[in-house]
Design a protein around this motif. Structure first.
Motif, PDB file in Angstrom:
ATOM      1  N   GLU A 182      11.219 -10.472  -6.944  1.00  0.00           N
ATOM      2  CA  GLU A 182      11.114 -11.644  -7.810  1.00  0.00           C
ATOM      3  C   GLU A 182       9.807 -12.388  -7.547  1.00  0.00           C
ATOM      4  O   GLU A 182       9.125 -12.820  -8.489  1.00  0.00           O
ATOM      5  CB  GLU A 182      12.305 -12.586  -7.576  1.00  0.00           C
ATOM      6  CG  GLU A 182      12.275 -13.853  -8.416  1.00  0.00           C
ATOM      7  CD  GLU A 182      12.228 -13.577  -9.904  1.00  0.00           C
ATOM      8  OE1 GLU A 182      11.596 -14.369 -10.619  1.00  0.00           O
ATOM      9  OE2 GLU A 182      12.810 -12.571 -10.352  1.00  0.00           O
ATOM     10  N   LEU A 183       9.416 -12.525  -6.282  1.00  0.00           N
ATOM     11  CA  LEU A 183       8.142 -13.168  -5.957  1.00  0.00           C
ATOM     12  C   LEU A 183       6.966 -12.368  -6.518  1.00  0.00           C
ATOM     13  O   LEU A 183       5.973 -12.948  -6.987  1.00  0.00           O
ATOM     14  CB  LEU A 183       8.005 -13.314  -4.439  1.00  0.00           C
ATOM     15  CG  LEU A 183       8.922 -14.346  -3.768  1.00  0.00           C
ATOM     16  CD1 LEU A 183       8.834 -14.224  -2.246  1.00  0.00           C
ATOM     17  CD2 LEU A 183       8.558 -15.768  -4.199  1.00  0.00           C
ATOM     18  N   GLU A 184       7.081 -11.054  -6.483  1.00  0.00           N
ATOM     19  CA  GLU A 184       6.025 -10.210  -7.046  1.00  0.00           C
ATOM     20  C   GLU A 184       5.905 -10.410  -8.553  1.00  0.00           C
ATOM     21  O   GLU A 184       4.800 -10.419  -9.107  1.00  0.00           O
ATOM     22  CB  GLU A 184       6.284  -8.738  -6.720  1.00  0.00           C
ATOM     23  CG  GLU A 184       6.040  -8.396  -5.260  1.00  0.00           C
ATOM     24  CD  GLU A 184       6.399  -6.956  -4.926  1.00  0.00           C
ATOM     25  OE1 GLU A 184       6.890  -6.243  -5.836  1.00  0.00           O
ATOM     26  OE2 GLU A 184       6.203  -6.545  -3.769  1.00  0.00           O
ATOM     27  N   ARG A 185       7.041 -10.565  -9.230  1.00  0.00           N
ATOM     28  CA  ARG A 185       7.012 -10.826 -10.671  1.00  0.00           C
ATOM     29  C   ARG A 185       6.312 -12.154 -10.969  1.00  0.00           C
ATOM     30  O   ARG A 185       5.524 -12.269 -11.917  1.00  0.00           O
ATOM     31  CB  ARG A 185       8.423 -10.824 -11.253  1.00  0.00           C
ATOM     32  CG  ARG A 185       8.984  -9.439 -11.512  1.00  0.00           C
ATOM     33  CD  ARG A 185      10.212  -9.514 -12.394  1.00  0.00           C
ATOM     34  NE  ARG A 185      11.348 -10.090 -11.703  1.00  0.00           N
ATOM     35  CZ  ARG A 185      12.291  -9.365 -11.092  1.00  0.00           C
ATOM     36  NH1 ARG A 185      12.199  -8.052 -11.092  1.00  0.00           N
ATOM     37  NH2 ARG A 185      13.303  -9.948 -10.492  1.00  0.00           N
ATOM     38  N   ARG A 222       1.808   1.230  -3.023  1.00  0.00           N
ATOM     39  CA  ARG A 222       2.997   0.966  -3.832  1.00  0.00           C
ATOM     40  C   ARG A 222       2.843   1.706  -5.164  1.00  0.00           C
ATOM     41  O   ARG A 222       2.181   1.241  -6.090  1.00  0.00           O
ATOM     42  CB  ARG A 222       3.130  -0.537  -4.087  1.00  0.00           C
ATOM     43  CG  ARG A 222       3.827  -1.290  -2.983  1.00  0.00           C
ATOM     44  CD  ARG A 222       5.343  -1.059  -2.984  1.00  0.00           C
ATOM     45  NE  ARG A 222       5.951  -1.542  -4.206  1.00  0.00           N
ATOM     46  CZ  ARG A 222       6.259  -2.816  -4.444  1.00  0.00           C
ATOM     47  NH1 ARG A 222       6.017  -3.738  -3.526  1.00  0.00           N
ATOM     48  NH2 ARG A 222       6.818  -3.171  -5.586  1.00  0.00           N
ATOM     49  N   LEU A 223       3.468   2.855  -5.276  1.00  0.00           N
ATOM     50  CA  LEU A 223       3.317   3.664  -6.478  1.00  0.00           C
ATOM     51  C   LEU A 223       4.016   3.044  -7.682  1.00  0.00           C
ATOM     52  O   LEU A 223       3.621   3.283  -8.818  1.00  0.00           O
ATOM     53  CB  LEU A 223       3.846   5.078  -6.225  1.00  0.00           C
ATOM     54  CG  LEU A 223       3.076   5.884  -5.175  1.00  0.00           C
ATOM     55  CD1 LEU A 223       3.658   7.270  -5.033  1.00  0.00           C
ATOM     56  CD2 LEU A 223       1.598   5.962  -5.531  1.00  0.00           C
ATOM     57  N   ASP A 224       5.063   2.253  -7.440  1.00  0.00           N
ATOM     58  CA  ASP A 224       5.769   1.633  -8.563  1.00  0.00           C
ATOM     59  C   ASP A 224       5.030   0.418  -9.087  1.00  0.00           C
ATOM     60  O   ASP A 224       5.155   0.040 -10.251  1.00  0.00           O
ATOM     61  CB  ASP A 224       7.178   1.209  -8.137  1.00  0.00           C
ATOM     62  CG  ASP A 224       7.146   0.090  -7.097  1.00  0.00           C
ATOM     63  OD1 ASP A 224       6.427   0.262  -6.094  1.00  0.00           O
ATOM     64  OD2 ASP A 224       7.816  -0.942  -7.288  1.00  0.00           O
ATOM     65  N   ASN A 225       4.253  -0.230  -8.238  1.00  0.00           N
ATOM     66  CA  ASN A 225       3.538  -1.458  -8.594  1.00  0.00           C
ATOM     67  C   ASN A 225       2.224  -1.457  -7.818  1.00  0.00           C
ATOM     68  O   ASN A 225       2.093  -2.133  -6.804  1.00  0.00           O
ATOM     69  CB  ASN A 225       4.387  -2.684  -8.244  1.00  0.00           C
ATOM     70  CG  ASN A 225       3.794  -3.970  -8.751  1.00  0.00           C
ATOM     71  OD1 ASN A 225       2.729  -3.984  -9.369  1.00  0.00           O
ATOM     72  ND2 ASN A 225       4.460  -5.075  -8.496  1.00  0.00           N
ATOM     73  N   PRO A 226       1.229  -0.696  -8.282  1.00  0.00           N
ATOM     74  CA  PRO A 226       0.014  -0.475  -7.483  1.00  0.00           C
ATOM     75  C   PRO A 226      -0.699  -1.746  -7.052  1.00  0.00           C
ATOM     76  O   PRO A 226      -1.317  -1.766  -5.987  1.00  0.00           O
ATOM     77  CB  PRO A 226      -0.870   0.355  -8.428  1.00  0.00           C
ATOM     78  CG  PRO A 226       0.090   1.057  -9.328  1.00  0.00           C
ATOM     79  CD  PRO A 226       1.219   0.094  -9.532  1.00  0.00           C
ATOM     80  N   LEU A 227      -0.615  -2.812  -7.843  1.00  0.00           N
ATOM     81  CA  LEU A 227      -1.299  -4.046  -7.468  1.00  0.00           C
ATOM     82  C   LEU A 227      -0.724  -4.654  -6.196  1.00  0.00           C
ATOM     83  O   LEU A 227      -1.341  -5.529  -5.591  1.00  0.00           O
ATOM     84  CB  LEU A 227      -1.235  -5.063  -8.611  1.00  0.00           C
ATOM     85  CG  LEU A 227      -1.998  -4.688  -9.886  1.00  0.00           C
ATOM     86  CD1 LEU A 227      -1.846  -5.769 -10.939  1.00  0.00           C
ATOM     87  CD2 LEU A 227      -3.475  -4.440  -9.596  1.00  0.00           C
ATOM     88  N   GLU A 228       0.469  -4.192  -5.778  1.00  0.00           N
ATOM     89  CA  GLU A 228       1.084  -4.671  -4.534  1.00  0.00           C
ATOM     90  C   GLU A 228       0.781  -3.758  -3.344  1.00  0.00           C
ATOM     91  O   GLU A 228       1.301  -3.979  -2.249  1.00  0.00           O
ATOM     92  CB  GLU A 228       2.592  -4.814  -4.703  1.00  0.00           C
ATOM     93  CG  GLU A 228       3.004  -5.938  -5.644  1.00  0.00           C
ATOM     94  CD  GLU A 228       2.520  -7.302  -5.182  1.00  0.00           C
ATOM     95  OE1 GLU A 228       2.524  -7.554  -3.960  1.00  0.00           O
ATOM     96  OE2 GLU A 228       2.103  -8.103  -6.042  1.00  0.00           O
TER      97      GLU A 228
END
Length: 838
Positions: free
Chosen positions: A348-351, A623-629
């Motif tokens: 949620e914080l990542e969103r 992080r392959l699902d969310n590369p920016l992370e």
């Protein structure tokens, strides 16, 4: 084929109707069913006797709904659509309602072109007749948009026509599409231009008219790029490009078929890494360090949200010794990239942080359309090549084949085609045989590395590529495509050198390195192929695209660089202090950030802004699902890829980054070929050259490799040359030589690691015995028993992992100095790559 709806009004006021459901968000099939129901209800009031015009309009719209219907039988839906249009034409006559008559004739023609029942040839003739009738009213002079729509439909129908002479039908179709594109220009009607340009290109492509196909595809591509330039969101820009990737692909293939290789290469560069290009172009605008207040405000919010995430991650983080990667949740050791956030709260914080990122990007001059990034010309690509002994290898996979375009400094390009190695057969094979095993079963992946690379070399026909295209070439600038970004191409096995291969890199090596390499050419090369590997004969560096190489080439070479070293930021990597101490003795007066107390986020950022070269030796994770992370772990938090790509991380003076960390060039691979990794993140921030890793690397091997790399750089060797020699050195160094060079440092480190693992093992065994005691009072089958049993299995798994690692280090301590080549396995040496400048 396009259809048109008719407006419906009572007493001058537009009424709610099924048209609203047709445009509504939600489940498409349900919306259409709702629209049909609304039209049916409307027809109970709108009768041909009382409201003939409205009745006809509703019949037309009902026909459109049936034509688009997902539920039901497709053939029956089209029959319903035809019936509705024919009903509408009873009122919409040419004399009384010429415009609506023409639009309905267009819709009827579309329905006949899609008709399943009846004779196909007769249906197409009906469709042509309807379009011809519509064009008698919808003329270019009076209704240019409707005329273009109907001409486009007519062209599609002729392209599918069965009766008549096939060649004549294709000529008619091409003529229609060309006329349409006089109205549907990339600037005036970009979406319609994309449709008609694609239609012209596809029709001519199928017929083998390559020049005409390129005429259509070029218009379509211009429309894509114009539409993309208007989008003010990175994601929407990516969606626009992804939805039109087939146009670029066919344009490239048409160029290949027409022997226009220079134009094919230009199209390759226009389709790949555009998100990275946008980001690099944007960051160049902030090179002076002047950031607008609105952007600065969002950057502060972004960093604050990152600190919240860091606080959550810190509670979960327990890195494991000997592996430069996050240990993960609890005490389970990690050995591969992340595919999801650690907890729902972090997710949620990542969103929330992603939304701030989008706010930052929305203020960007490139996204706002204030600044355009022009396509790169072939001649400019050639200027990026340093000399005639260097070539760019540009990989591109189409639906059918994989092409390797070879760009030279001062002569025409060549092409090497791997026939039958298309997206489905080749790129998916790489994903399923390389990336997925790495994520799911690293041990099996490691065991299969050599066999996979051998198969890949055969499928790419590397020996033929070398023999036919690389005569006299000593350095390769590689632009991978899609899943090839994950592969250590330098480790591709090849046959023993034959002319002209012998004219490559081997002849210019000093005698010491030549002897090392010659020893590797004698079979068997341990897990690297029977006749050597690609990097034995060529220097190799990588770039995501030619445009990005151009960005890396803009700044002047720094003659006397200043150095910074960031080491062991979480105090748990035992070989890292040894590595960094050795490097500190090699480079000139480095500024060092040691351990968690010094290697903080703020200190790292300050260092990056004040030195020319950074050696970064600590934990990282992809992080392959969310590369920016994807992130670098530091003493008090982390630096994510998203942060590196913001204006706050513009680092124009930073020439080199060496990331002695895990997975720093492992990133998500999109159909648009944007490799979002920590390595490309530093390139976006302004770094000219990055050494990064393709997987979770071994601490000991990486330390040795890093030391060797800087030793060769001190001797004045280029980055790719230093990287190659460091790889060869690591592969060939003997245990006896390690004993001679580093025994006083290595032995205490190995004993410390073994002692630490013994402590961990004792703690896990104690926890296991405590769980058994807690489980004893409960009966088998009860919820309490099952819950404790689950925990016992997890503890047993941890115990086995620690036991295996302990045995491995005990074996290393006992046998290291007697081994001939302790680090010759592919896993140790081949995962390092050099990106950017020479």
């Amino acid at each position: 084929m396009a259809k048109s709806a008719t407006g419906v009004a009572f007493d001058g006021v537009v009424t709610p109707s099924g048209t609203a459901y047709g445009d509504r968000e939600g489940v498409r099939a349900k919306n259409i069913e709702d629209a049909i129901a609304c039209y049916r209800e409307a027809l109970k009031v709108r009768t041909p006797e009382n409201y003939p015009e409205d009745w006809a309009g509703t019949q037309n719209n009902l026909g459109n709904a049936y034509s688009d219907r997902i539920e039901g039988v497709r053939a029956a839906n089209i029959e319903e659509a035809i019936a509705c249009y024919r009903e509408a034409l009873k009122v919409y006559t040419r004399e009384a309602y010429p415009e609506k008559w023409a639009l309905t004739q267009n819709n009827l023609g579309t329905a006949y072109s899609e008709r399943i029942e009846g004779v196909r040839a007769a249906n197409i003739e009906e469709a042509i007749a309807c379009c011809r009738l519509a064009l008698k009213v919808a003329t270019r002079e009076n209704y240019p948009e409707y005329w273009a729509m109907t001409q486009n439909n007519l062209g599609l129908t002729y392209s599918e026509r069965i009766e008549g002479v096939r060649a004549a039908n294709i000529e008619e179709a091409i003529a229609c599409f060309r006329l349409v594109l006089e109205i549907r220009t990339p600037t005036a009607f970009p979406l319609d231009c994309l449709q008609s340009g694609r239609n012209l290109g596809n029709t001519a492509f199928t017929a083998g008219f390559w020049d005409i196909a390129l005429e259509g595809f070029e218009k379509a591509i211009q429309a894509v790029e114009k539409t993309r330039s208007w989008a003010i969101s990175d994601d929407i820009r990516q969606q626009i490009l992804a939805g039109s990737i087939d146009v670029y692909e066919k344009a490239i293939q048409a160029c290949v078929n027409n022997n226009e290789l220079e134009k094919a290469i230009e199209y390759c560069d226009r389709t790949r890494a555009q998100r990275l290009v946008d980001l690099m172009h944007s960051n160049d605008l902030y090179a002076s360090g002047q950031i607008p207040p609105a952007v600065q405000k969002y950057l502060q919010e972004f960093e604050a949200k990152q600190r919240e995430i860091d606080a959550e991650v810190e509670q979960l983080r327990k890195p494991s010794e000997g592996n430069k990667e996050l240990a993960g949740v609890g005490s389970q050791s990690r050995s591969r990239a992340d595919t999801s956030a650690y907890t729902e709260k972090i997710q949620e914080l990542e969103r929330e942080k992603q939304q701030i990122w989008e706010n930052i990007r929305s203020l960007d001059p490139v996204l706002a359309g204030q600044v355009q990034v022009d396509p790169m010309q072939f001649a400019a690509m050639q200027q990026l090549i340093d000399n005639s002994k260097t070539a760019i290898l540009c990989f591109y996979t189409t639906d059918d084949d994989t092409h390797v375009f070879v760009i030279y400094k001062d002569k025409a390009p060549q092409i090497h085609t791997c026939q039958g190695e298309g997206w489905g057969s080749f790129q998916k094979w790489i994903r399923e045989s390389w990336l997925l095993p790495y994520l799911q079963d690293k041990k099996a992946w490691q065991q299969g590395m050599g066999e996979f690379l051998s198969q890949l070399s055969q499928r790419l026909k590397v020996d033929e590529l070398i023999g036919n295209c690389l005569d006299g070439i000593e350095e390769l600038i590689v632009i991978p495509h899609l899943f090839l970004h994950h592969i250590p191409l330098a480790a591709l096995p090849i046959e023993p050198p034959q002319p002209p291969l012998a004219k490559g890199g081997l002849k210019n090596l000093d005698s010491g390195l030549a002897k090392e390499q010659e020893s590797l050419l004698s079979p068997p090369l341990s897990k690297g192929g029977p006749g050597g590997v690609l990097s034995n004969y060529f220097l190799i560096r990588y770039v995501p695209s030619c445009r990005i190489l151009e960005y890396c080439s803009k700044d002047e070479t720094i003659e006397s660089p200043t150095y910074g070293i960031v080491e062991n930021a979480t105090d748990d990597l035992y070989f890292t202090p040894f590595e960094c101490e050795q490097i500190a003795e090699i480079v000139t007066k480095p500024e060092r950030l040691k351990g968690s107390q010094e290697a903080t986020v703020a200190a790292y950022r300050n260092l990056a802004q004040n030195v020319n070269v950074i050696h970064s030796s600590h934990h990282a994770v992809s992080r392959l699902d969310n590369p920016l992370e994807s992130r670098l772990f530091l003493g008090d938090g982390s630096i994510t890829l998203g942060e590196l790509m913001t204006p706050g991380w513009r680092l124009p003076q930073l020439s080199d980054v060496f990331m002695s960390c895990c997975e720093t060039n492992l990133g998500g691979t999109e159909i648009t070929d944007n490799l979002l990794s920590l390595g490309t993140g530093f390139l976006c921030a302004g770094t000219r050259s990055v050494v990064s890793t393709l997987w979770a690397v071994d601490d000991f091997a990486t330390s040795l490799f890093s030391i060797f790399y800087y030793q060769y750089r001190r001797e004045g060797l280029s980055r790719p040359e230093a990287l190659r020699r460091a790889q060869v050195r690591l592969r060939t160094i003997s245990g006896a030589e390690l004993q001679r060079l580093y025994k006083p440092q290595i032995d205490p480190l190995l004993q410390t690691i073994i002692g630490k693992l013994e402590e961990e093992l004792a703690a896990v065994k104690k926890e296991k015995e405590e769980l058994k005691l807690r489980q004893k009072p409960y009966k088998r089958g009860t919820d309490e028993f099952k819950e404790l049993d689950k925990k016992l299995k997890e503890i047993a798994k941890q115990e086995n992992q620690i036991q295996e690692r302990k045995k491995g280090y005990e074996s290393l301590a006992k046998n290291l100095y007697t081994r001939s080549n302790p680090f010759d396995d592919l896993i140790y040496w081949s995962g390092f790559i050099c990106q950017g400048l020479h």
